[in-house]
Write a protein that holds these residues in place. Structure first.
Motif, PDB file in Angstrom:
ATOM      1  N   GLY A 103     -13.386  11.160 -12.584  1.00  0.00           N
ATOM      2  CA  GLY A 103     -13.508  12.525 -12.746  1.00  0.00           C
ATOM      3  C   GLY A 103     -14.611  13.152 -13.403  1.00  0.00           C
ATOM      4  N   LEU A 104     -15.104  14.317 -12.687  1.00  0.00           N
ATOM      5  CA  LEU A 104     -16.152  14.869 -13.118  1.00  0.00           C
ATOM      6  C   LEU A 104     -15.640  16.496 -13.179  1.00  0.00           C
ATOM      7  N   GLY A 105     -14.215  16.437 -13.977  1.00  0.00           N
ATOM      8  CA  GLY A 105     -13.450  17.843 -13.709  1.00  0.00           C
ATOM      9  C   GLY A 105     -12.311  17.728 -12.948  1.00  0.00           C
ATOM     10  N   SER A 106     -11.639  18.772 -12.812  1.00  0.00           N
ATOM     11  CA  SER A 106     -10.396  18.946 -11.945  1.00  0.00           C
ATOM     12  C   SER A 106     -10.835  19.136 -10.510  1.00  0.00           C
ATOM     13  N   LEU A 107     -12.085  19.576 -10.469  1.00  0.00           N
ATOM     14  CA  LEU A 107     -12.454  20.005  -8.821  1.00  0.00           C
ATOM     15  C   LEU A 107     -13.264  19.184  -8.181  1.00  0.00           C
ATOM     16  N   PHE A 108     -13.790  17.791  -9.060  1.00  0.00           N
ATOM     17  CA  PHE A 108     -14.633  17.122  -8.441  1.00  0.00           C
ATOM     18  C   PHE A 108     -14.527  15.739  -9.030  1.00  0.00           C
ATOM     19  N   GLY A 109     -14.647  14.754  -8.241  1.00  0.00           N
ATOM     20  CA  GLY A 109     -14.512  13.127  -8.676  1.00  0.00           C
ATOM     21  C   GLY A 109     -14.928  12.297  -7.678  1.00  0.00           C
ATOM     22  N   ILE A 110     -15.367  10.936  -8.111  1.00  0.00           N
ATOM     23  CA  ILE A 110     -15.553  10.144  -7.380  1.00  0.00           C
ATOM     24  C   ILE A 110     -14.678   8.841  -7.247  1.00  0.00           C
ATOM     25  N   TYR A 111     -14.572   7.932  -6.609  1.00  0.00           N
ATOM     26  CA  TYR A 111     -13.845   6.733  -6.452  1.00  0.00           C
ATOM     27  C   TYR A 111     -14.463   5.291  -5.884  1.00  0.00           C
ATOM     28  N   ILE A 112     -14.090   4.604  -6.337  1.00  0.00           N
ATOM     29  CA  ILE A 112     -14.543   2.991  -5.488  1.00  0.00           C
ATOM     30  C   ILE A 112     -13.381   2.492  -5.287  1.00  0.00           C
ATOM     31  N   ALA A 113     -13.107   1.738  -4.153  1.00  0.00           N
ATOM     32  CA  ALA A 113     -11.925   0.998  -4.073  1.00  0.00           C
ATOM     33  C   ALA A 113     -12.067  -0.482  -3.254  1.00  0.00           C
ATOM     34  N   ALA A 114     -11.149  -1.336  -3.441  1.00  0.00           N
ATOM     35  CA  ALA A 114     -11.288  -2.657  -2.814  1.00  0.00           C
ATOM     36  C   ALA A 114      -9.848  -3.174  -2.917  1.00  0.00           C
ATOM     37  N   GLY A 115      -9.423  -3.916  -1.777  1.00  0.00           N
ATOM     38  CA  GLY A 115      -8.193  -4.462  -1.855  1.00  0.00           C
ATOM     39  C   GLY A 115      -7.701  -5.152  -0.358  1.00  0.00           C
ATOM     40  N   PRO A 116      -6.564  -5.772  -0.180  1.00  0.00           N
ATOM     41  CA  PRO A 116      -6.376  -6.208   1.083  1.00  0.00           C
ATOM     42  C   PRO A 116      -6.146  -5.253   2.264  1.00  0.00           C
ATOM     43  N   ASP A 117      -6.243  -5.581   3.305  1.00  0.00           N
ATOM     44  CA  ASP A 117      -5.898  -4.863   4.566  1.00  0.00           C
ATOM     45  C   ASP A 117      -5.172  -5.801   5.475  1.00  0.00           C
ATOM     46  N   PHE A 118      -3.759  -5.387   6.062  1.00  0.00           N
ATOM     47  CA  PHE A 118      -3.073  -5.855   6.822  1.00  0.00           C
ATOM     48  C   PHE A 118      -2.752  -5.087   8.128  1.00  0.00           C
ATOM     49  N   TYR A 119      -3.419  -5.705   9.154  1.00  0.00           N
ATOM     50  CA  TYR A 119      -3.316  -4.999  10.559  1.00  0.00           C
ATOM     51  C   TYR A 119      -2.529  -5.913  11.703  1.00  0.00           C
ATOM     52  N   PHE A 120      -1.537  -5.181  12.229  1.00  0.00           N
ATOM     53  CA  PHE A 120      -0.499  -5.706  12.973  1.00  0.00           C
ATOM     54  C   PHE A 120      -0.804  -5.098  14.282  1.00  0.00           C
ATOM     55  N   ASP A 121      -1.202  -5.778  15.220  1.00  0.00           N
ATOM     56  CA  ASP A 121      -1.479  -5.344  16.588  1.00  0.00           C
ATOM     57  C   ASP A 121      -0.426  -5.299  17.631  1.00  0.00           C
ATOM     58  N   ILE A 122      -0.217  -4.005  17.990  1.00  0.00           N
ATOM     59  CA  ILE A 122       1.197  -3.920  18.912  1.00  0.00           C
ATOM     60  C   ILE A 122       0.711  -3.703  20.498  1.00  0.00           C
ATOM     61  N   SER A 123      -0.586  -3.701  20.770  1.00  0.00           N
ATOM     62  CA  SER A 123      -0.906  -3.930  22.206  1.00  0.00           C
ATOM     63  C   SER A 123      -0.591  -5.113  22.786  1.00  0.00           C
ATOM     64  N   LYS A 124      -1.624  -5.689  23.568  1.00  0.00           N
ATOM     65  CA  LYS A 124      -1.366  -6.797  24.445  1.00  0.00           C
ATOM     66  C   LYS A 124      -1.210  -8.112  23.767  1.00  0.00           C
ATOM     67  N   ASP A 125      -1.769  -8.415  22.783  1.00  0.00           N
ATOM     68  CA  ASP A 125      -1.578  -9.918  22.044  1.00  0.00           C
ATOM     69  C   ASP A 125      -0.595  -9.761  21.011  1.00  0.00           C
ATOM     70  N   LYS A 126      -0.302  -8.758  20.431  1.00  0.00           N
ATOM     71  CA  LYS A 126       0.660  -8.713  19.177  1.00  0.00           C
ATOM     72  C   LYS A 126       0.398  -9.714  18.137  1.00  0.00           C
ATOM     73  N   SER A 127      -0.747  -9.454  17.646  1.00  0.00           N
ATOM     74  CA  SER A 127      -1.058 -10.615  16.542  1.00  0.00           C
ATOM     75  C   SER A 127      -1.364  -9.949  15.187  1.00  0.00           C
ATOM     76  N   ALA A 128      -1.370 -10.497  14.017  1.00  0.00           N
ATOM     77  CA  ALA A 128      -1.588  -9.728  12.771  1.00  0.00           C
ATOM     78  C   ALA A 128      -2.797 -10.491  12.475  1.00  0.00           C
ATOM     79  N   GLN A 129      -3.384  -9.625  11.340  1.00  0.00           N
ATOM     80  CA  GLN A 129      -4.731 -10.159  10.716  1.00  0.00           C
ATOM     81  C   GLN A 129      -4.858  -9.573   9.323  1.00  0.00           C
ATOM     82  N   VAL A 130      -5.419 -10.538   8.465  1.00  0.00           N
ATOM     83  CA  VAL A 130      -5.655  -9.849   7.208  1.00  0.00           C
ATOM     84  C   VAL A 130      -7.010  -9.770   6.949  1.00  0.00           C
ATOM     85  N   GLY A 131      -7.495  -8.778   6.137  1.00  0.00           N
ATOM     86  CA  GLY A 131      -8.994  -8.602   5.722  1.00  0.00           C
ATOM     87  C   GLY A 131      -9.004  -8.148   4.641  1.00  0.00           C
TER      88      GLY A 131
END
Length: 183
Positions: A103-131
């Motif tokens: 935080g660089l004051g209450s009006l401005f800040g920066i962030y970095i982020a990382a973590g898992p991502d779970f994607y569940f396809d609901i279209s044709k192939d209905k698959s799941a993916q982790v990234g």
């Protein structure tokens, strides 16, 4: 000895009070997906294709430390364009990121982020993916967040077979440009 006990007692009280200051905030997040598909085979070439995402998000932060966790449940559209054929994948994207805020004051800040991502396809192939997600962004005016995230799938997103050729697996790597409003 009495002075050491008093210092330890004050330290314990401060440590117990910090989690009480932790903040849980809710918001809505949306933005643009730009997907690029890479194939195991050189028989097909693909171009970048745009889609969108939108959904609710939650953010839990410890203000003094600047460390937190955010998660979202996003309806997401990712595109696949190979040669002259184009198709869209629709699904639910659930990123859960460890986020470090500066935080660089209450009006401005920066962030970095990382973590898992779970994607569940609901279209044709209905698959799941982790990234894995990696990203960064800015926080403005205490409520607005603007960021960019790169999603790298850990496995194949889907596999293709053509007449007489097994084209193998394909990975959908996605850039996300997002805006979030935190209530």
């Amino acid at each position: 000895m009495k002075r050491i006990i008093n210092v330890l007692l004050v330290a314990v009280c401060i440590a117990m009070a910090m989690p009480a200051q932790a903040q849980l905030k809710w918001g809505v997040k949306g933005g643009l997906n730009v997907s690029k598909v890479t194939f195991d085979s050189d028989l097909l070439k693909s171009d970048n294709m745009a889609g969108f995402f939108i959904g609710p998000m939650a953010e839990f932060t410890i203000p003094v430390v600047g460390l937190g966790v955010d998660g979202s449940l996003l309806f997401s559209q990712k595109g696949v364009k190979a040669d002259s054929d184009a198709s869209k994948q629709y699904g639910f994207d659930i990123p859960v990121n460890l986020k470090y805020n500066i935080g660089l004051g209450s009006l401005f800040g920066i962030y970095i982020a990382a973590g898992p991502d779970f994607y569940f396809d609901i279209s044709k192939d209905k698959s799941a993916q982790v990234g894995i997600n990696v990203g960064a962004g800015v926080k403005l005016l205490g409520h607005l967040q603007i960021g960019a995230t790169y999603n790298i799938p850990l496995g194949d997103s889907f596999s293709l077979e053509a007449v007489g050729h097994a084209l193998g697996g394909a990975k959908t790597k996605t850039w996300q440009v997002s805006a979030a409003y935190i209530f």
